[in-house]
Design an enzyme around this catalytic site. Structure first.
Site, PDB file in Angstrom:
ATOM      1  N   ASP A  97      -9.517  47.957 -19.473  1.00 50.38           N
ATOM      2  CA  ASP A  97      -9.242  49.691 -19.219  1.00 50.38           C
ATOM      3  C   ASP A  97      -8.075  49.217 -20.564  1.00 50.38           C
ATOM      4  O   ASP A  97      -7.361  49.061 -20.552  1.00 50.38           O
ATOM      5  CB  ASP A  97      -8.455  49.484 -18.192  1.00 50.38           C
ATOM      6  CG  ASP A  97      -8.566  49.151 -16.907  1.00 50.38           C
ATOM      7  OD1 ASP A  97      -9.954  48.067 -16.488  1.00 50.38           O
ATOM      8  OD2 ASP A  97      -8.643  49.782 -15.417  1.00 50.38           O
ATOM      9  N   LYS A 161     -10.762  57.194 -16.049  1.00 51.00           N
ATOM     10  CA  LYS A 161      -9.103  56.561 -15.611  1.00 51.00           C
ATOM     11  C   LYS A 161      -8.626  57.654 -16.038  1.00 51.00           C
ATOM     12  O   LYS A 161      -8.326  57.753 -16.714  1.00 51.00           O
ATOM     13  CB  LYS A 161      -8.700  55.054 -15.395  1.00 51.00           C
ATOM     14  CG  LYS A 161      -8.104  54.904 -15.448  1.00 51.00           C
ATOM     15  CD  LYS A 161      -7.833  53.649 -15.422  1.00 51.00           C
ATOM     16  CE  LYS A 161      -6.487  52.958 -15.259  1.00 51.00           C
ATOM     17  NZ  LYS A 161      -6.240  51.614 -15.258  1.00 51.00           N
ATOM     18  N   LYS A 190     -11.953  56.571 -12.076  1.00 49.87           N
ATOM     19  CA  LYS A 190     -10.932  55.538 -11.245  1.00 49.87           C
ATOM     20  C   LYS A 190     -10.048  56.113 -11.170  1.00 49.87           C
ATOM     21  O   LYS A 190      -9.102  56.778 -12.221  1.00 49.87           O
ATOM     22  CB  LYS A 190     -10.570  53.705 -12.322  1.00 49.87           C
ATOM     23  CG  LYS A 190      -9.705  53.222 -11.881  1.00 49.87           C
ATOM     24  CD  LYS A 190      -9.899  52.066 -12.258  1.00 49.87           C
ATOM     25  CE  LYS A 190      -7.764  51.538 -12.185  1.00 49.87           C
ATOM     26  NZ  LYS A 190      -7.568  50.140 -13.078  1.00 49.87           N
TER      27      LYS A 190
END
Length: 228
Positions: A97, A161, A190
């Site tokens: 990430d 995300k 996400k």
């Protein structure tokens, strides 16, 4: 988006069980991994330094180890992000990430964002590692979120995300809906930042989020069970 969550094991697979605090100790990380293993979450979300520690704790299960890169500000060079990613993968990371350079978005320098994303996605795909791009939506306009999502639609990281959870705001229903609509299936979404209860989690999933970043996994599961 209609997803029927049948049981707590299915719900747990949505969770990236998170501990990103600067003061996290090995004992804290061991407890995180123990919880993740017991619940059967998709991943533990940690900083890049303790990847090898968590990989050892989770060696006998299918819970992934996820490394947060250039966290939480994203204000490092592309080269340094790629280096950190390669080191994390070498240490055992299954997922990445990374925080994009938000300042470049605010300056309208989308070519930089595309190049950063392209290089990082390539580094991850070369090792068959899942890649997630953290937008940090609290600092972006809706148009900026859409523009970066359109880049992601082309470059195709595995996920985009919403947030680090360390900014001025976290995931919102409006932002998740916008991101899901814009990428149109080219990558997943996400939702992370401030998701602490089943009611909020359920709404995020219904809007199309397929991963939930949270440090409140057990509380959300308890809420789900109480709702049955």
């Amino acid at each position: 988006m209609s997803i029927k969550i049948e049981n707590e094991k299915q719900l747990a697979k949505f969770f990236d069980h998170t501990l990103l605090k600067a003061f996290a100790t090995d004992d804290d990380l061991r407890a995180l991994c123990k919880d993740a293993k017991e619940m059967g979450t998709a991943m533990v979300a940690i900083n890049s330094y303790p990847v090898s520690v968590c990989k050892e704790y989770l060696k006998d299960c299918d819970v992934h180890v996820g490394a947060a890169i250039a966290f939480p500000l994203g204000q490092t060079t592309i080269a340094s992000k790629v280096f950190e990613i390669k080191q994390a993968i070498e240490d055992g990371a299954d997922e990445i990430d990374y925080v994009m350079n938000v300042g470049k978005v605010k300056a309208g320098q989308y070519d930089y964002i595309k190049e950063e994303m392209t290089q990082i996605v390539a580094a991850c795909k070369a090792k068959n590692i899942l890649c997630k791009v953290i937008f940090e939506n609290c600092y972006l306009t809706k148009e900026e979120i859409k523009e970066v999502a359109l880049i992601a639609k082309e470059v195709k990281p595995d996920f985009i995300k919403t947030s680090t959870g360390f900014g001025t705001g976290g995931a919102t229903l409006e932002d998740v809906a916008l991101m899901v609509k814009t990428v149109d299936g080219a990558c997943q979404v996400k939702a992370a930042g401030g998701i602490r209860d089943w009611a909020t989690c359920k709404q995020m999933i219904e809007l199309g989020a397929t991963r939930i970043g949270t440090s409140s996994s057990r509380e959300i599961l308890a809420g789900f069970l109480a709702d049955q």
